[in-house]
Scaffold this motif. Structure first.
Motif, PDB file in Angstrom:
ATOM      1  N   PHE A 172       0.857  -1.177   0.000  1.00 42.97           N
ATOM      2  CA  PHE A 172       0.000   0.000   0.000  1.00 42.97           C
ATOM      3  C   PHE A 172       0.896   1.231   0.000  1.00 42.97           C
ATOM      4  N   ILE A 173       0.589   2.163  -0.879  1.00 49.98           N
ATOM      5  CA  ILE A 173       1.339   3.406  -1.012  1.00 49.98           C
ATOM      6  C   ILE A 173       0.368   4.547  -0.770  1.00 49.98           C
ATOM      7  N   VAL A 174       0.623   5.320   0.269  1.00 51.50           N
ATOM      8  CA  VAL A 174      -0.251   6.424   0.662  1.00 51.50           C
ATOM      9  C   VAL A 174       0.498   7.732   0.470  1.00 51.50           C
ATOM     10  N   GLY A 175      -0.152   8.715  -0.127  1.00 46.69           N
ATOM     11  CA  GLY A 175       0.445  10.027  -0.325  1.00 46.69           C
ATOM     12  C   GLY A 175      -0.409  11.128   0.261  1.00 46.69           C
ATOM     13  N   ILE A 176       0.235  12.112   0.882  1.00 47.67           N
ATOM     14  CA  ILE A 176      -0.438  13.295   1.420  1.00 47.67           C
ATOM     15  C   ILE A 176       0.230  14.517   0.809  1.00 47.67           C
ATOM     16  N   SER A 177      -0.556  15.384   0.206  1.00 45.39           N
ATOM     17  CA  SER A 177      -0.036  16.512  -0.563  1.00 45.39           C
ATOM     18  C   SER A 177       0.777  17.479   0.293  1.00 45.39           C
ATOM     19  N   GLU A 178       1.836  18.039  -0.310  1.00 46.05           N
ATOM     20  CA  GLU A 178       2.609  19.095   0.343  1.00 46.05           C
ATOM     21  C   GLU A 178       1.735  20.319   0.594  1.00 46.05           C
ATOM     22  N   ASP A 179       0.659  20.475  -0.186  1.00 44.21           N
ATOM     23  CA  ASP A 179      -0.256  21.587   0.044  1.00 44.21           C
ATOM     24  C   ASP A 179      -0.958  21.468   1.398  1.00 44.21           C
ATOM     25  N   ILE A 180      -1.065  20.255   1.903  1.00 38.38           N
ATOM     26  CA  ILE A 180      -1.666  20.021   3.212  1.00 38.38           C
ATOM     27  C   ILE A 180      -0.667  20.331   4.320  1.00 38.38           C
ATOM     28  N   SER A 181       0.567  19.885   4.126  1.00 34.23           N
ATOM     29  CA  SER A 181       1.602  20.106   5.133  1.00 34.23           C
ATOM     30  C   SER A 181       2.972  20.042   4.471  1.00 34.23           C
ATOM     31  N   THR A 182       3.789  21.092   4.714  1.00 31.61           N
ATOM     32  CA  THR A 182       5.167  21.043   4.213  1.00 31.61           C
ATOM     33  C   THR A 182       6.009  20.128   5.089  1.00 31.61           C
ATOM     34  N   ASP A 183       5.632  20.005   6.365  1.00 26.03           N
ATOM     35  CA  ASP A 183       6.296  19.040   7.243  1.00 26.03           C
ATOM     36  C   ASP A 183       5.728  17.647   6.984  1.00 26.03           C
ATOM     37  N   ILE A 184       6.473  16.634   7.352  1.00 26.53           N
ATOM     38  CA  ILE A 184       6.013  15.259   7.135  1.00 26.53           C
ATOM     39  C   ILE A 184       4.840  14.958   8.063  1.00 26.53           C
ATOM     40  N   PRO A 185       3.669  14.602   7.517  1.00 23.93           N
ATOM     41  CA  PRO A 185       2.505  14.314   8.359  1.00 23.93           C
ATOM     42  C   PRO A 185       2.716  13.064   9.205  1.00 23.93           C
ATOM     43  N   ASP A 186       1.982  12.999  10.285  1.00 27.53           N
ATOM     44  CA  ASP A 186       2.093  11.870  11.209  1.00 27.53           C
ATOM     45  C   ASP A 186       1.127  10.761  10.786  1.00 27.53           C
ATOM     46  N   PHE A 187       1.331  10.249   9.578  1.00 32.12           N
ATOM     47  CA  PHE A 187       0.515   9.128   9.116  1.00 32.12           C
ATOM     48  C   PHE A 187       1.153   7.815   9.551  1.00 32.12           C
ATOM     49  N   ARG A 188       0.341   6.892  10.010  1.00 36.25           N
ATOM     50  CA  ARG A 188       0.806   5.556  10.396  1.00 36.25           C
ATOM     51  C   ARG A 188      -0.073   4.504   9.742  1.00 36.25           C
ATOM     52  N   PHE A 189       0.544   3.447   9.243  1.00 38.34           N
ATOM     53  CA  PHE A 189      -0.239   2.317   8.760  1.00 38.34           C
ATOM     54  C   PHE A 189      -0.853   1.580   9.947  1.00 38.34           C
ATOM     55  N   PRO A 190      -1.979   0.919   9.749  1.00 38.59           N
ATOM     56  CA  PRO A 190      -2.651   0.240  10.868  1.00 38.59           C
ATOM     57  C   PRO A 190      -1.802  -0.895  11.419  1.00 38.59           C
ATOM     58  N   ILE A 191      -1.854  -1.056  12.725  1.00 38.60           N
ATOM     59  CA  ILE A 191      -1.103  -2.139  13.355  1.00 38.60           C
ATOM     60  C   ILE A 191      -1.909  -3.434  13.232  1.00 38.60           C
ATOM     61  N   PRO A 192      -1.240  -4.576  13.156  1.00 40.56           N
ATOM     62  CA  PRO A 192      -1.957  -5.855  13.037  1.00 40.56           C
ATOM     63  C   PRO A 192      -2.862  -6.114  14.239  1.00 40.56           C
ATOM     64  N   HIS A 193      -3.972  -6.773  13.982  1.00 38.36           N
ATOM     65  CA  HIS A 193      -4.866  -7.185  15.057  1.00 38.36           C
ATOM     66  C   HIS A 193      -4.236  -8.310  15.871  1.00 38.36           C
ATOM     67  N   LEU A 194      -4.508  -8.319  17.154  1.00 40.47           N
ATOM     68  CA  LEU A 194      -4.009  -9.404  17.996  1.00 40.47           C
ATOM     69  C   LEU A 194      -4.774 -10.693  17.729  1.00 40.47           C
ATOM     70  N   SER A 195      -6.079 -10.580  17.517  1.00 45.78           N
ATOM     71  CA  SER A 195      -6.893 -11.764  17.235  1.00 45.78           C
ATOM     72  C   SER A 195      -6.901 -12.051  15.742  1.00 45.78           C
ATOM     73  N   LYS A 196      -7.035 -13.303  15.386  1.00 47.10           N
ATOM     74  CA  LYS A 196      -7.038 -13.721  13.988  1.00 47.10           C
ATOM     75  C   LYS A 196      -8.351 -14.419  13.645  1.00 47.10           C
ATOM     76  N   GLU A 197      -8.704 -14.312  12.389  1.00 40.88           N
ATOM     77  CA  GLU A 197      -9.866 -15.024  11.877  1.00 40.88           C
ATOM     78  C   GLU A 197      -9.404 -16.277  11.143  1.00 40.88           C
ATOM     79  N   PHE A 198     -10.108 -17.387  11.374  1.00 42.71           N
ATOM     80  CA  PHE A 198      -9.758 -18.647  10.720  1.00 42.71           C
ATOM     81  C   PHE A 198     -10.854 -19.052   9.748  1.00 42.71           C
ATOM     82  N   ILE A 199     -10.442 -19.703   8.682  1.00 44.55           N
ATOM     83  CA  ILE A 199     -11.367 -20.023   7.605  1.00 44.55           C
ATOM     84  C   ILE A 199     -12.486 -20.960   8.036  1.00 44.55           C
TER      85      ILE A 199
END
Length: 335
Positions: A172-199
């Protein structure tokens, strides 16, 4: 609505389901495959525009966010790995770039296969990032890209970590425009869930019509006793292999099949496919079974997109460019 978005290379609408659940409104969609268009229209009452290469960017409405699961075949580890040299699909990334230059959305979300990271020794990904970026994952770049300047973040996410019973690694590639912030925004990818789903929780019983013939089982699937293919039932506490667009070809090395049916072994059912891709059970499939497998195999896993988009929206809300989103927790399969 909190934000407006365009759904490029829309497939059957996985991105759209995820972003609409976050108060987004889709005002433009594009998908060239006529069968995918049928499924998309059946679920959203909206027929996507066709070939994006034939649509001038100026014809696209103004948007806040652009989404694109741009075609993965040229970058796939199971393909010929032709990348940008592919005569058509490899160049489609540059259609995304043209739209970003013309419409200047506040942000974008792109998705592709994991093999994009290592293609051509990493050069392909570097070209993509350098084309889009003033910074990548918190590190500033000093490149001359005056027309398209985004803070870009990328990561490999596995669907099994976000509430679906399938191993499915995608970049996944996420972009946030420099027009929104010249500094690097504090974007974080979601952390994995502790619980898992099984088929096993999603395997249907007493299903008919998906059976694999006894002849094919003996002559091909189980001709070699090597533990393949992967077989599942209600007791299976695993996440299945990645669903491929060629699943209908019944490939013993990449396929997952179910114990049951008239011949003892069957293909995944429609509802099981929906579950492992994170689609609601109410999702309409108006096409043939072969097309259904192709469409789900080419789709995004909806809950992963939902969580990436939610984090992006909450990040943008800090800059007052979209309303802060009230959704704090994804609904996993039924987003």
């Amino acid at each position: 609505m909190s934000f407006l978005f365009a759904d490029l290379f829309a497939g059957i609408g996985g991105f759209r389901i995820a972003l609409e659940s976050l108060n987004g409104k889709c005002i433009f969609s594009s998908e060239w495959d006529k069968y995918a268009q049928l499924t998309y229209a059946a679920n959203f009452d909206d027929i996507p525009h066709g070939d994006i290469t034939q649509i001038h960017p100026s014809k696209i409405p103004d948007i806040d966010i652009l989404t694109a699961g741009f075609p993965c075949q040229p970058f796939s580890s199971i393909g010929k790995r032709e990348g940008f040299e592919h005569p058509t699909q490899g160049t489609l990334f540059y259609n995304v770039v043209k739209i970003l230059k013309e419409k200047k959305p506040k942000a974008f979300i792109l998705e592709n296969v994991e093999g994009l990271v290592t293609h051509d020794g990493g050069k392909t990904l570097s070209i993509i990032l350098e084309t889009l970026s003033i910074s990548v994952n918190g590190q500033y770049l000093f490149l001359c890209q005056p027309e398209i300047r985004y803070h870009v973040f990328w990561s490999i996410l596995d669907a099994k970590d976000y509430g679906v019973p399938q191993v499915r690694k995608r970049i996944f590639i996420v972009g946030i425009s420099e027009d929104i912030s010249t500094d690097i925004p504090d974007f974080r990818f979601p952390i994995p869930h502790l619980s898992k789903e099984f088929i096993g929780s999603y395997v249907e019983e007493n299903v008919s019509g998906y059976s694999i013939s006894k002849h094919l089982q003996s002559s091909y699937l189980f001709k070699i006793d090597d533990g393949r293919p992967e077989l599942i039932d209600r007791e299976s506490r695993i996440q299945v292999k990645t669903l491929c667009s060629t699943y209908h070809k019944i490939q013993r090395l990449t396929g997952t099949f179910v114990k049951g049916g008239e011949t003892g072994i069957r293909l995944l059912s429609e509802n099981e496919c929906k579950a492992i891709m994170g689609y609601p059970q109410s999702f309409i499939i108006p096409v043939s079974r072969t097309q259904m497998y192709r469409q789900f195999g080419n789709s995004v896993a909806v809950p992963v997109v939902h969580e990436v988009a939610r984090n992006l929206i909450n990040c943008l809300a800090k800059y007052k460019v979209v309303k802060e989103n009230p959704i704090k927790k994804s609904d996993l399969i039924n987003v």
